[in-house]
Write an enzyme that holds these catalytic residues in place. Structure first.
Site, PDB file in Angstrom:
ATOM      1  N   HIS A  61       0.817  -1.205   0.000  1.00  0.00           N
ATOM      2  CA  HIS A  61       0.000   0.000   0.000  1.00  0.00           C
ATOM      3  C   HIS A  61       0.857   1.263   0.000  1.00  0.00           C
ATOM      4  CE1 HIS A  61      -2.977  -2.707   2.379  1.00  0.00           C
ATOM      5  NE2 HIS A  61      -3.064  -2.938   1.090  1.00  0.00           N
ATOM      6  N   LYS A  70       6.016   5.736   7.847  1.00  0.00           N
ATOM      7  CA  LYS A  70       5.467   4.854   8.877  1.00  0.00           C
ATOM      8  C   LYS A  70       6.582   4.299   9.748  1.00  0.00           C
ATOM      9  CE  LYS A  70       1.703   3.417   5.848  1.00  0.00           C
ATOM     10  NZ  LYS A  70       1.146   2.328   5.050  1.00  0.00           N
ATOM     11  N   TYR A 130       1.560   0.973  13.982  1.00  0.00           N
ATOM     12  CA  TYR A 130       2.404   1.923  13.267  1.00  0.00           C
ATOM     13  C   TYR A 130       1.931   3.349  13.446  1.00  0.00           C
ATOM     14  CZ  TYR A 130      -0.986   0.651   9.528  1.00  0.00           C
ATOM     15  OH  TYR A 130      -2.096   0.360   8.795  1.00  0.00           O
ATOM     16  N   ASP A 169      -6.050  -6.103  -2.203  1.00  0.00           N
ATOM     17  CA  ASP A 169      -4.699  -6.649  -2.347  1.00  0.00           C
ATOM     18  C   ASP A 169      -4.658  -7.729  -3.429  1.00  0.00           C
ATOM     19  OD1 ASP A 169      -3.921  -4.901  -0.374  1.00  0.00           O
ATOM     20  OD2 ASP A 169      -3.909  -6.404   1.217  1.00  0.00           O
TER      21      ASP A 169
END
Length: 186
Positions: A61, A70, A130, A169
């Protein structure tokens, strides 16, 4: 904490100092001063937490606008975490780096803005947390297919049939398709 460059120098493996005894452990998971001293800074605006079962693959992503940096870690279980350089002018454009993150090694990975990110759950379950440098923007989110032949990511799976994927995905675009669009943004 030790902050170590990976084979893509802008992606950092972070090894916090863990102080443990018979009661448990303590570790510092974020320290702005340590990051600044290592040569980079990040202002985080959003924290996320996901729980996934074994063989779940999330990713790859990224956001074309409002790219997110992140700082990722696993608080339960183990994952194989991957970052792919999408910065068209970077000498490491299209290269990937992967690290095992687990509750036992306590390692974290810094994935800068301009990278696609994904992970594969190795343990029975994994809690993945995250911190993000920008807000999630669904209209700018994109997905590169996890098994793209150009990227050739070595996920360490015996069989692709075992992998659990979301629909987005499963139908992710090719790296070639993504690269065409990326030239406009990165």
């Amino acid at each position: 904490m030790d902050i170590i460059s990976t084979r893509i120098p802008d992606v950092k493996l972070i090894k916090p100092k863990v102080f443990g005894d018979e009661r448990g452990f303590f570790m510092e998971t974020w320290n702005q001063r340590a990051f600044n001293e290592a040569g980079f800074s990040a202002a985080f605006v959003q924290d996320n937490h996901s729980r996934s079962v074994k063989n779940t693959l999330r990713g790859l992503h990224y956001q074309i606008k409002k790219p997110q940096g992140k700082l990722v870690r696993v608080t339960r279980g183990e994952v194989f975490d991957v970052a792919v350089d999408l910065r068209a002018k970077s000498p490491t454009f299209g290269q990937w780096v992967g690290e095992y993150l687990s509750e036992h090694n306590c390692h974290m990975l810094w994935v800068p803005p301009g990278f696609a990110h994904g992970f594969l759950v190795i343990s029975e379950t994994a809690d993945f947390q995250y911190k993000c440098t920008d807000f999630y923007a669904q209209e700018y989110e994109r997905t590169i297919h996890w098994a793209d032949p150009i990227l050739n990511i070595e996920w360490g799976m015996d069989s692709a049939n075992k992998i659990l994927l979301s629909e987005k995905d499963r139908i992710g675009q090719s790296f070639g398709q993504a690269a065409t669009e990326l030239n406009e943004y990165y």
